[in-house]
Scaffold this motif. Structure first.
Motif, mmCIF file in Angstrom:
data_model
loop_
_atom_site.group_PDB
_atom_site.id
_atom_site.type_symbol
_atom_site.label_atom_id
_atom_site.label_comp_id
_atom_site.label_asym_id
_atom_site.label_seq_id
_atom_site.Cartn_x
_atom_site.Cartn_y
_atom_site.Cartn_z
ATOM 1 N N LEU A 187 0.910 -1.286 -0.127
ATOM 2 C CA LEU A 187 0.169 0.101 0.039
ATOM 3 C C LEU A 187 0.842 1.231 0.069
ATOM 4 O O LEU A 187 0.484 2.186 -0.777
ATOM 5 N N ASN A 188 2.166 1.226 0.838
ATOM 6 C CA ASN A 188 2.900 2.405 0.794
ATOM 7 C C ASN A 188 3.444 2.588 -0.589
ATOM 8 O O ASN A 188 3.825 3.825 -1.030
ATOM 9 N N ARG A 189 3.701 1.548 -1.399
ATOM 10 C CA ARG A 189 4.414 1.795 -2.710
ATOM 11 C C ARG A 189 3.274 2.307 -3.591
ATOM 12 O O ARG A 189 3.654 3.122 -4.513
ATOM 13 N N VAL A 190 2.185 1.992 -3.375
ATOM 14 C CA VAL A 190 1.002 2.732 -4.248
ATOM 15 C C VAL A 190 0.823 4.016 -3.782
ATOM 16 O O VAL A 190 0.908 4.786 -4.774
ATOM 17 N N LEU A 191 0.891 4.179 -2.603
ATOM 18 C CA LEU A 191 0.615 5.752 -2.172
ATOM 19 C C LEU A 191 1.969 6.640 -2.787
ATOM 20 O O LEU A 191 1.916 7.648 -3.175
ATOM 21 N N SER A 192 3.345 6.012 -2.857
ATOM 22 C CA SER A 192 4.116 6.936 -3.042
ATOM 23 C C SER A 192 4.180 6.995 -4.483
ATOM 24 O O SER A 192 4.647 7.850 -5.112
#
Ligand code: NAP
Lengths: 265, 286
Positions: free
Chosen positions: A230-235
């Motif tokens: 999820l953090n990769r998607v957000l970034s």
């Protein structure tokens, strides 16, 4: 393997020190909190068959750093890895904050990190690969109202690290930048993650696996590590959405979370 | 008057046990971490029994230097007022976590508080316990069953599962009691573990994440009142002749896991001694 760890008495520092201990690396630990530093040194020595040295140091103070370097030079210690963990964060609106505390964010997260990185690079083991880890943050991917100084200081680290990595490739140095979401390291971080509700929970990364993966990736030559899908998607979203829109959304979210947090205290 | 130390006496099972034991005429020394909760607990105990002998000591038992400090304070108190005798030590302070969190020494928190703190505090109070032919009682749990100690990875650093860490710490409680009996029965010391059953306390709502919090809020409604386990602690303290068993629930002996062997207890002693930097020694001091 000799590893230098700054901010070793804090939650992430301790987790990484544990990970290094498990791998049998010798360590030189530093932190401003002397008592905590001695505790983690003791804990590591009792658990692992490794040599652990420690010296308390205020990295924002050049004299304090020089003193520590004198100790290192006296014993002629040479390093194979540097983990730059020391960093700090105050939350809240810019004008509401204490001026010197704001400046302190930049002097520790940026100026002090440059100082120690330069010093330890000069003391790397000659002719051997060298590894550096910078701890940036998921916050470095976005403009962050109400955490403006902190997020910008983390952005500085990210950009600096990626550039330096290119510069030092020829010297056999690899540099990894870790950009974690929240991590539960203390009761305070736990409170602030709870206050963020759903988003706080889903962007939280498990400390122990972040520690393990960070060392793995740093050693295998990776450049940036954003833990969690999820953090990769957000970034990624941070790269394609206009920055002023992101700022508006984040302002709205943090404002809510912070008033909730303040109400609970 | 006989003196009893109870850790985690500021809420839940520990508080109720402190209440019960003061009513039975024991001098109770409570240990807990929060000043506010300790004074609230003291108020409650005195409101139920104005003649209660209750003193609180503050310490965050998760940190070893705090255990050392509070043990010295307690020993000083015992020497000044109780002829250096401690009749019973109830190691009850405990916690539940949802994430891998560490203590200052870098030890996993549930293991550090639920087991290592008891191990170290008992060691520090051992001379006073021996002098009184005292008893050591741990608050264990049925959840110690169906699990082994992960000897190669006690802190469960790889693939941390908070529930496994909790269960393991509770298995350590009973292994510790077994090891104490192996070593100190001849010196007149007896160690026990109490299974409190499912008890309605806030343990799962402190420093845990939303999921654990939610599950515990539902689960605890089915729990009994802390007065129920308090009776078992009182039973073990009141018997003139120390009972022979190891594991008790509702004032009766109960079966425990087959993992509880002297061999595993020795292994736990060796490991815990290393992590606390102390040496119980096989010889009985008298
Ligand atoms: N509840 C159950 O169903 C159940 C079942 C089986 C076993 N147990 C065991 O029973 C024991 C007591 O649990 P409980 O249910 O009564 O929970 P509780 O109400 O949360 O009580 C725990 C006590 O320990 C104290 N404490 C927590 N962290 C501490 C620290 N770092 N240093 C010193 N003291 C600390 C707490 O202080 P504060 O008041 O400041 O929080 C409180 O007094 C635990 O060992 C638990 O594993 C409980």
């Amino acid at each position: 393997m000799n590893v230098m760890i700054t901010g070793a008495a804090g939650g992430l520092g301790r987790a990484l020190a544990n990970e290094c201990g498990r791998r049998g690396y010798n360590m030189f630990l530093t932190d401003i909190n002397e008592e905590g530093l001695l505790c983690i040194k003791r804990g590591l020595e009792r658990q692992y068959d490794v040599v652990v040295a420690a010296a308390a140091c205020d990295l924002t103070n050049p004299e304090s750093v020089d003193k520590m370097l004198d100790v290192i030079d006296k014993y002629g210690i040479r390093f194979d890895m540097l983990l730059n963990i020391a960093g700090l964060d105050f939350e809240g609106g810019f004008i509401e904050r204490d001026r010197e505390k704001l400046v302190k964010i930049v002097s520790l997260n940026n100026a002090a990190t440059l100082r120690i990185t330069h010093a330890i690079l000069k003391r790397r083991r000659p002719g051997k690969p060298f590894t550096i880890v910078f701890v940036s943050s998921l916050a470095s991917m976005f403009p962050m109202p109400l955490k403006a100084t902190y997020a910008a200081s983390k952005r500085f680290l990210l950009d600096f690290a990626v550039s330096l990595r290119q510069e030092l490739k020829r010297e056999n140095v690899n540099i990894l930048t870790l950009c974690p979401g929240g991590m539960v390291t203390t009761r305070e971080t736990l409170c602030s993650i709870k206050a963020q509700g759903f988003w706080g929970n889903v962007t939280t990364n498990p400390l122990e696996s972040v520690a393990r993966n960070t060392i793995d990736r740093a050693l295998s030559g990776k450049c940036i590590y954003v833990p969690g899908i999820l953090n990769r998607v957000l970034s990624f979203l941070g790269k394609i959405i206009p920055r002023s829109w992101i700022a508006a959304v984040i302002y709205w979210r943090w404002n809510n979370a912070q008033s909730k947090w303040l109400n609970n205290h | 008057m006989k003196t009893i130390v109870i850790t985690g006496a500021s809420s839940g099972i520990g508080l109720e046990t402190a209440c019960t034991l003061t009513k039975k005429g024991f001098n109770v020394l409570g240990v807990a971490r929060s000043e506010a909760n300790c004074s609230r607990a003291e108020e409650k105990i005195l409101s139920e029994n104005p003649d209660a002998n209750i003193t609180f000591f503050l310490a965050d038992l998760m940190q070893q230097r705090e255990v050392h400090r509070v043990a010295e304070e307690i020993n000083k108190y015992l020497n000044e007022r109780c002829d250096g005798e401690l009749y019973a030590l109830i190691n009850n302070a405990g916690c539940v976590r949802s994430w891998y969190m560490t203590t200052e020494e870098g030890y996993e928190q549930q293991f550090a508080l639920n087991h290592l703190a008891s191990f170290l505090l008992t060691y520090k109070l051992m001379p006073a316990l021996i002098k009184a032919h005292g008893r050591v009682i741990m608050t264990g749990s049925e959840s110690h069953k169906g699990i082994k100690v992960h000897w190669d990875n006690v802190k469960l650093f790889r693939r941390y599962n908070p529930l496994t860490a909790y269960k393991q710490s509770k298995l350590c409680n009973i292994l510790f009691a077994k090891g104490l009996n192996d070593r100190y029965a001849a010196a007149g010391i007896r160690a026990y573990v109490v299974d409190p059953g499912l008890v309605n306390t806030d343990i799962g709502n402190k420093e845990t994440g939303s999921l654990v919090n939610l599950i515990w809020s539902i689960r605890k409604r089915y729990g009994v009142s802390p007065e129920i386990p308090a009776r078992t602690f009182a039973f073990l303290c009141e018997q003139e002749i120390p009972p022979e068993g190891l594991y008790y629930c509702l004032c009766k002996e109960k079966n425990y896991s087959r993992q509880v062997t002297s061999e595993n207890a020795d292994r736990l002693f060796e490991l815990s001694e290393r992590l606390c930097d102390i040496h119980y020694g096989r010889v009985q001091m008298i």
